[in-house]
Design a protein around this motif. Structure first.
Motif, mmCIF file in Angstrom:
data_model
loop_
_atom_site.group_PDB
_atom_site.id
_atom_site.type_symbol
_atom_site.label_atom_id
_atom_site.label_comp_id
_atom_site.label_asym_id
_atom_site.label_seq_id
_atom_site.Cartn_x
_atom_site.Cartn_y
_atom_site.Cartn_z
ATOM 1 N N THR A 44 0.827 -1.205 0.000
ATOM 2 C CA THR A 44 0.000 0.000 0.000
ATOM 3 C C THR A 44 0.861 1.253 0.000
ATOM 4 O O THR A 44 0.524 2.250 -0.650
ATOM 5 C CB THR A 44 -0.934 0.002 1.233
ATOM 6 N N THR A 67 -3.310 -5.549 -3.610
ATOM 7 C CA THR A 67 -2.704 -6.084 -2.382
ATOM 8 C C THR A 67 -3.706 -6.994 -1.670
ATOM 9 O O THR A 67 -4.914 -6.919 -1.936
ATOM 10 C CB THR A 67 -2.299 -4.944 -1.412
ATOM 11 N N ASN A 120 -4.696 -6.766 1.308
ATOM 12 C CA ASN A 120 -5.310 -6.074 2.445
ATOM 13 C C ASN A 120 -6.835 -6.131 2.393
ATOM 14 O O ASN A 120 -7.433 -5.925 1.322
ATOM 15 C CB ASN A 120 -4.864 -4.608 2.477
ATOM 16 N N GLN A 148 -8.698 -3.239 6.971
ATOM 17 C CA GLN A 148 -7.294 -2.835 7.052
ATOM 18 C C GLN A 148 -7.047 -1.549 6.267
ATOM 19 O O GLN A 148 -6.324 -0.656 6.711
ATOM 20 C CB GLN A 148 -6.394 -3.956 6.516
ATOM 21 N N TYR A 199 -5.821 2.193 7.410
ATOM 22 C CA TYR A 199 -4.657 2.818 6.765
ATOM 23 C C TYR A 199 -4.983 4.227 6.275
ATOM 24 O O TYR A 199 -4.182 5.158 6.428
ATOM 25 C CB TYR A 199 -4.186 1.946 5.601
#
Length: 441
Positions: free
Chosen positions: A346, A388, A390, A394, A398
């Motif tokens: 990320t 990703t 994620n 999550q 972020y």
């Protein structure tokens, strides 16, 4: 008894897969008459096969020749014309002798060169040189990254002058060095000087490899001066401008900068699309707009990738007997994309998006409602979710969002825009590829 060329191809057959052999290598015909110990010439039916073999197998073929003959030749892949024109019809010969690699690619013309903002200056300069060789911009020094069209422009000038009956020499620094060494050891330097100093146009690729080679720098210096004193044109390519080439004598740098120095930048998306269209036309590969746009987004700055991708799509299409649709293209190229995307984070996505959209990473993660920042934030979230592992919770954490529903809303918004706006979708896919090939700062 099989010729050395056939022996090499038979040896190659045992080292590659059957599909590549049947579709490409089997189409090669070794030219025993024109080939020499340091030059192996093969002929093929069309440009697609020629480009594929040059890209994938030329080095391997040269290595196999070296194993069998103790000489590593330049491998030249030429397109077989109906009249089977000889090498002398495509390259002027000096004193019945030519340097390795002096053959020009006949498809490298100004008409086949796609012009965009990234290469327009270099294109205009080369065109002017072809119209007034030895008069304007001598030398013409073209620099830029791998696969951006430097050699194409250089050889375009060569092909114009060949058509006018002029003597053209095309070589690389490595080939120039090998030729120099051979003539020096054979005590035939007069023939070497005649070859390189009595041509109308000298094209020399990859001049950066002169670095720290003092003896060959000395010889090239005198060759350069001899040609320019006679108003003969010189065109040079490099991966960097003269002043940034280390290990190069100042007098050479000065001469390289005394003409015109032109750079070629990586192509913008629109230029990539036009290049793909032109390659499809030349190689007679049929791709619809959606597939062309997709290919444009996954190639990096090196436009030589296009040849390999088109060859791969065309080969798989013919082998499987199906049309090249967007789904087909994505499936065929999925391994290529998966390899690029194996180490994406990320943070890397944030850096890339911020750089592309000229926004600070901290602004993307802020609470700002500025339209440009919201736009960048949505794209970063979409790419982070797509590229990703994620989860949405999550990503919400972020990006400082309340909960995962905000991420879900952003994903739907971007997907809707991509569905309804083809240009936006292409831009997102291009950004996705830039993330895939980026390296953390």
């Amino acid at each position: 008894m099989n010729s050395i060329g056939k022996q090499v191809l038979n040896a190659l057959k045992g080292e590659i897969n059957e599909i590549d052999y049947q579709r490409y290598i089997k189409q090669l015909t070794y030219d025993e008459i024109e080939s020499k110990s340091n030059l192996a010439i093969f002929r093929v039916p069309n440009a697609l096969i020629a480009n594929w073999v040059r890209t994938k197998f030329a080095d391997k073929i040269a290595h196999l020749f070296e194993i069998k003959t103790n000489i590593k030749p330049t491998v030249s892949i030429l397109i077989q014309s109906s009249a089977h024109s000889s090498v002398q019809n495509t390259t002027t010969v000096i004193n019945s002798e030519r340097p390795s690699g002096s053959l020009l690619n006949p498809s490298y013309t100004f008409q086949n060169f796609v012009v965009g903002d990234s290469n327009n200056f270099a294109f205009i300069a080369a065109k002017n040189v072809s119209e007034k060789p030895g008069v304007v911009y001598n030398p013409l020094f073209i620099y830029g990254g791998v696969g951006l069209g430097k050699t194409h422009l250089m050889q375009s000038v060569g092909n114009v002058m060949l058509a006018q009956g002029k003597t053209v020499i095309y070589t690389s620094v490595e080939q120039f060095l090998n030729d120099f060494t051979r003539h020096l050891s054979n005590r035939t330097m007069d023939r070497f000087k005649d070859k390189y100093r009595k041509c109308d146009l000298l094209l020399i690729d990859d001049i950066q490899f002169l670095s720290n080679k003092n003896q060959i720098q000395e010889e090239f210096f005198h060759t350069f001066d001899a040609l320019r004193n006679e108003n003969k044109q010189i065109i040079i390519t490099s991966d960097k401008p003269p002043k940034k080439i280390g290990g190069l004598e100042e007098r050479l740098k000065s001469r390289f900068e005394s003409g015109l120095v032109a750079d070629i930048q990586p192509p913008e998306l629109e230029t990539k699309i036009e290049i793909i269209k032109k390659k499809c036309e030349i190689n007679r590969v049929k791709l619809d707009r959606e597939v062309i746009n997709y290919v444009a987004t996954i190639i990096e700055n090196n436009t030589r990738e296009i040849e390999g991708i088109l060859s791969k799509l065309n080969a798989y299409s013919q082998l499987m007997g199906v049309d090249i649709t967007i789904e087909f293209a994505r499936n065929v190229l999925k391994e290529q994309m998966a390899e690029k995307r194996s180490n994406i984070t990320t943070d890397l996505i944030m850096e890339t998006v911020a750089k592309e959209l000229n926004i600070k990473p901290s602004e993307i993660r802020s609470k700002s409602r500025n339209s440009n920042i919201v736009y960048a934030r949505r794209i970063a979230i979409y790419l982070s979710r797509s590229l990703t592992p994620n989860s949405m919770p999550q990503l919400a954490q972020y990006f400082g969002m309340k909960d995962h529903t905000a991420v879900s809303h952003t994903m739907k918004k971007i997907q809707e825009l991509m569905k309804n706006d083809e240009d936006f979708r292409v831009k997102i896919e291009e950004l996705s590829n830039k993330v895939s090939v980026a390296t953390p700062e």
